[in-house]
Design a protein around this motif. Structure first.
Motif, mmCIF file in Angstrom:
data_model
loop_
_atom_site.group_PDB
_atom_site.id
_atom_site.type_symbol
_atom_site.label_atom_id
_atom_site.label_comp_id
_atom_site.label_asym_id
_atom_site.label_seq_id
_atom_site.Cartn_x
_atom_site.Cartn_y
_atom_site.Cartn_z
ATOM 1 N N GLU A 40 85.494 78.601 31.967
ATOM 2 C CA GLU A 40 86.629 77.831 32.489
ATOM 3 C C GLU A 40 87.331 78.656 33.553
ATOM 4 O O GLU A 40 87.749 79.785 33.313
ATOM 5 C CB GLU A 40 87.605 77.498 31.362
ATOM 6 C CG GLU A 40 88.810 76.682 31.819
ATOM 7 C CD GLU A 40 89.730 76.300 30.679
ATOM 8 O OE1 GLU A 40 90.927 76.054 30.937
ATOM 9 O OE2 GLU A 40 89.252 76.260 29.522
ATOM 10 N N GLY A 41 87.438 78.097 34.770
ATOM 11 C CA GLY A 41 88.116 78.796 35.850
ATOM 12 C C GLY A 41 87.205 79.752 36.598
ATOM 13 O O GLY A 41 85.993 79.797 36.374
ATOM 14 N N PRO A 42 87.775 80.561 37.484
ATOM 15 C CA PRO A 42 86.979 81.465 38.329
ATOM 16 C C PRO A 42 86.643 82.774 37.618
ATOM 17 O O PRO A 42 86.945 83.867 38.103
ATOM 18 C CB PRO A 42 87.903 81.694 39.528
ATOM 19 C CG PRO A 42 89.283 81.602 38.951
ATOM 20 C CD PRO A 42 89.212 80.559 37.865
ATOM 21 N N HIS A 43 86.040 82.653 36.445
ATOM 22 C CA HIS A 43 85.758 83.833 35.631
ATOM 23 C C HIS A 43 84.323 83.778 35.123
ATOM 24 O O HIS A 43 83.730 82.706 35.001
ATOM 25 C CB HIS A 43 86.713 83.916 34.435
ATOM 26 C CG HIS A 43 88.149 83.708 34.777
ATOM 27 N ND1 HIS A 43 88.896 84.622 35.482
ATOM 28 C CD2 HIS A 43 88.987 82.657 34.513
ATOM 29 C CE1 HIS A 43 90.119 84.156 35.645
ATOM 30 N NE2 HIS A 43 90.203 82.967 35.066
ATOM 31 N N ALA A 44 83.783 84.938 34.786
ATOM 32 C CA ALA A 44 82.484 84.987 34.115
ATOM 33 C C ALA A 44 82.654 84.503 32.680
ATOM 34 O O ALA A 44 83.733 84.605 32.090
ATOM 35 C CB ALA A 44 81.937 86.416 34.136
ATOM 36 N N ALA A 70 87.736 73.765 44.384
ATOM 37 C CA ALA A 70 86.350 74.047 44.030
ATOM 38 C C ALA A 70 85.844 75.330 44.690
ATOM 39 O O ALA A 70 85.048 76.074 44.097
ATOM 40 C CB ALA A 70 85.455 72.872 44.409
ATOM 41 N N SER A 71 86.306 75.611 45.899
ATOM 42 C CA SER A 71 85.859 76.804 46.634
ATOM 43 C C SER A 71 86.333 78.100 45.982
ATOM 44 O O SER A 71 85.839 79.182 46.312
ATOM 45 C CB SER A 71 86.343 76.757 48.086
ATOM 46 O OG SER A 71 87.757 76.704 48.138
ATOM 47 N N LYS A 72 87.302 77.996 45.050
ATOM 48 C CA LYS A 72 87.785 79.183 44.338
ATOM 49 C C LYS A 72 87.018 79.418 43.034
ATOM 50 O O LYS A 72 87.154 80.474 42.406
ATOM 51 C CB LYS A 72 89.280 79.036 44.019
ATOM 52 C CG LYS A 72 90.156 78.835 45.240
ATOM 53 C CD LYS A 72 90.063 80.012 46.209
ATOM 54 C CE LYS A 72 90.989 79.810 47.399
ATOM 55 N NZ LYS A 72 90.823 80.902 48.412
ATOM 56 N N ILE A 73 86.233 78.431 42.640
ATOM 57 C CA ILE A 73 85.466 78.543 41.400
ATOM 58 C C ILE A 73 84.132 79.229 41.661
ATOM 59 O O ILE A 73 83.711 80.115 40.919
ATOM 60 C CB ILE A 73 85.239 77.144 40.787
ATOM 61 C CG1 ILE A 73 86.563 76.576 40.272
ATOM 62 C CG2 ILE A 73 84.206 77.201 39.663
ATOM 63 C CD1 ILE A 73 87.099 77.242 39.033
ATOM 64 N N LEU A 74 83.442 78.785 42.725
ATOM 65 C CA LEU A 74 82.130 79.336 43.068
ATOM 66 C C LEU A 74 82.271 80.302 44.234
ATOM 67 O O LEU A 74 82.985 80.030 45.201
ATOM 68 C CB LEU A 74 81.169 78.213 43.459
ATOM 69 C CG LEU A 74 80.884 77.160 42.377
ATOM 70 C CD1 LEU A 74 80.037 76.040 42.960
ATOM 71 C CD2 LEU A 74 80.178 77.792 41.196
ATOM 72 N N GLU A 75 81.585 81.428 44.154
ATOM 73 C CA GLU A 75 81.646 82.417 45.211
ATOM 74 C C GLU A 75 80.572 82.155 46.270
ATOM 75 O O GLU A 75 79.491 81.644 45.951
ATOM 76 C CB GLU A 75 81.463 83.823 44.640
ATOM 77 C CG GLU A 75 82.584 84.268 43.723
ATOM 78 C CD GLU A 75 82.447 85.734 43.348
ATOM 79 O OE1 GLU A 75 83.065 86.571 44.027
ATOM 80 O OE2 GLU A 75 81.718 86.022 42.389
ATOM 81 N N ASP A 76 80.867 82.518 47.513
ATOM 82 C CA ASP A 76 79.874 82.437 48.589
ATOM 83 C C ASP A 76 78.981 83.669 48.487
ATOM 84 O O ASP A 76 79.147 84.665 49.191
ATOM 85 C CB ASP A 76 80.568 82.375 49.959
ATOM 86 C CG ASP A 76 81.290 81.066 50.196
ATOM 87 O OD1 ASP A 76 81.018 80.107 49.461
ATOM 88 O OD2 ASP A 76 82.119 81.003 51.118
ATOM 89 N N ARG A 77 78.007 83.599 47.591
ATOM 90 C CA ARG A 77 77.124 84.734 47.338
ATOM 91 C C ARG A 77 75.689 84.250 47.139
ATOM 92 O O ARG A 77 75.457 83.090 46.758
ATOM 93 C CB ARG A 77 77.572 85.528 46.103
ATOM 94 C CG ARG A 77 78.952 86.122 46.192
ATOM 95 C CD ARG A 77 79.314 86.947 44.962
ATOM 96 N NE ARG A 77 78.626 88.238 44.943
ATOM 97 C CZ ARG A 77 79.126 89.346 45.483
ATOM 98 N NH1 ARG A 77 80.304 89.329 46.098
ATOM 99 N NH2 ARG A 77 78.456 90.483 45.408
ATOM 100 N N ILE A 78 74.768 85.149 47.352
ATOM 101 C CA ILE A 78 73.358 84.935 47.058
ATOM 102 C C ILE A 78 73.041 85.740 45.799
ATOM 103 O O ILE A 78 73.286 86.945 45.735
ATOM 104 C CB ILE A 78 72.472 85.392 48.225
ATOM 105 C CG1 ILE A 78 72.762 84.526 49.463
ATOM 106 C CG2 ILE A 78 70.990 85.318 47.855
ATOM 107 C CD1 ILE A 78 72.190 85.096 50.743
#
Length: 471
Positions: free
Chosen positions: A186-190, A353-361
């Motif tokens: 839940e949220g921008p966390h692992a 939504a852009s704060k939940i998922l990171e721009d990463r590979i």
């Protein structure tokens, strides 16, 4: 035979028997664990025998033990179900029922009983402790039905009643265990293991079915759903947690729920119906050309490590490979499409939504020995490294890099200057296609190195040597 020789022979036989007993114990422990994949039968209404054969064959290759057949009241298609069990029998694969009490209302007790009686003795129906295994998606309000159902079918009952607190669900004597659906943070966390530990504590030794999932994004106005939960490192992190907690069962959510983007099975024609106006009424098809098959590439090794955590060194890796996943556009490049981070109707705090998922590979590799990893995005090469390395250098490596540029993606693994595995991925772009109505696609693209067919098997001799050392 001399007394000395007789004694030596007897000691040798005792040693051999010890090895045999320990091997039998080790395999018995392995057999008590199983990995399932949640299968949406509503997406298989028009499946032919060949369709079932394809999916079952791929699941077997990934070392999945059974499909948990999710069935809502209006998703029961007798002809397709009959083909499923017939094909599973032919391929020596297993199936079991997961009655969905949320999608189309509660199942009448008599219908559940009749369906179980029809299939519970089928050779393809999954058995646990010589009992037909049964699960649900929700249905706590119908808990009292299961006393009678169990009396008539002798089933082993492990429901998902995640809508109520674990200790409340566990107080029902009718259960043999519980399934926890909550596979996403839940949220921008692992994700953490807090909820899993609550279930284990509440169950007090009864069976726990732990959820593992790679992703979650849904935009289906027809079902009043439009949110994203954090995926990112989830496919790697969740398996590491399964190794740590060692639940009796693991269920992968899901094989074919295209509408929620957490499918690991192949894309097929059923996808169109999910997004169409008669069902999800999605603004665009966010699963189109977004294959997730590569997430299965590492499963044989992951499943084996979960089942036998102390015997990692006995797993043979005959082909090293790298798997990578990422979104095809930066989070703020396109319109969010009304998608929220977290689900407000789940009483969760809302984020962009852009704060939940990171721009990463993100990338995972299965390797026999340590190696270097590098990433290219267009003409740029962000600094890449492993964030997770297995003990003794053999097993699953994992890491990620941020992307701040656009262009074709390459993830390469090298050792002593020689290429071990290279994944050539789809390009990242800041363009928002008209076909998607200029909206952001929060789904993941997943790829793997070429010719990555992992053949993982047990080396019995090495296992015997290991077991002897424990005697």
């Amino acid at each position: 035979m001399s007394e000395c020789a007789s004694r030596s022979f007897a000691l040798t036989m005792v040693s051999v028997l010890r090895i045999v007993v320990l091997l039998a114990w080790a395999f018995a422990q392995t057999e008590t664990k199983a990995v399932f994949a949640h299968f949406m039968t509503g997406n298989a209404e028009n499946y032919t025998a060949k369709d079932w054969e394809k999916d079952i064959s791929l699941a077997k290759k990934a070392t999945i033990d059974a499909f948990a057949l999710n069935m809502g009241m209006n998703d029961l298609h007798p002809e397709s179900l009959s083909k499923a069990f017939s094909t599973a029998k032919d391929q020596d694969f297993k199936l079991f029922f997961s009655f969905d009490y949320a999608s189309n209302g509660s199942w009448p007790r008599e219908r559940v009983t009749d369906l179980l009686k029809q299939y519970k003795d089928h050779s393809a129906y999954y058995q646990h402790k010589a009992q037909p295994f049964v699960s649900t998606f929700e249905g706590f309000d119908a808990a009292s039905d299961w006393k009678r159902i169990k009396e008539e079918t002798d089933c082993f009952f492990v429901p998902d009643w995640s809508a109520v607190e674990p200790h409340k669900a566990a107080r029902h004597r009718v259960i043999d265990g519980l399934f926890n659906w909550n596979a996403w943070p839940e949220g921008p966390h692992a994700i953490s293991t807090t909820v899993d530990e609550d279930f284990l504590d509440a169950l007090g030794g009864r069976s726990y079915m732990m959820p593992v999932s790679p992703w979650f994004y849904t935009n289906l106005p027809g079902f009043d759903k439009n949110w994203v939960w954090r995926g990112d490192n989830l496919w790697h992190d969740r398996w590491q947690q399964a190794f740590q907690l060692q639940p009796e069962f693991v269920q992968i959510n899901t094989w074919n729920d295209f509408g929620e983007s957490h499918y690991i099975g192949p894309l097929n024609d059923a996808r169109s119906a999910v997004f169409g106006p008669e069902k999800g009424n999605a603004p665009f098809d966010y699963a189109k050309n977004m294959e997730h098959d590569a997430w299965r590439t590492l499963l044989p090794y992951l499943v084996s490590q979960y089942k036998s955590p102390n015997n990692k060194t006995t797993l043979a890796i005959s082909e090293e490979a790298v798997v990578s996943w990422y979104r095809l556009r930066p989070g703020e490049a396109c319109r969010a499409g009304g998608t929220t981070g977290n689900a407000p109707n789940h009483r969760q705090k809302e984020y962009p939504a852009s704060k939940i998922l990171e721009d990463r590979i993100f990338y995972s590799a299965i390797l026999n020995f340590n190696a270097n990893v590098s990433v290219k995005v267009g003409d740029e090469s962000p600094t890449a490294r492993w964030e997770s390395v297995p003990e003794n250098g053999k097993g699953i490596y994992h890491g990620s890099v941020p992307f701040q540029s656009t262009g074709r993606v390459e993830v390469a693994v090298t050792r002593q200057g020689k290429k071990v595995a290279t994944m050539q991925g789809e390009p990242i772009t800041s363009k928002c296609p008209d076909s998607d109505k200029g909206m952001q696609n929060w789904n993941a693209w997943v790829g793997q190195s070429e010719s990555a067919s992992l053949r993982v098997h047990w080396e019995i001799i090495a296992l015997a040597v290991l077991l002897v050392s424990l005697v």
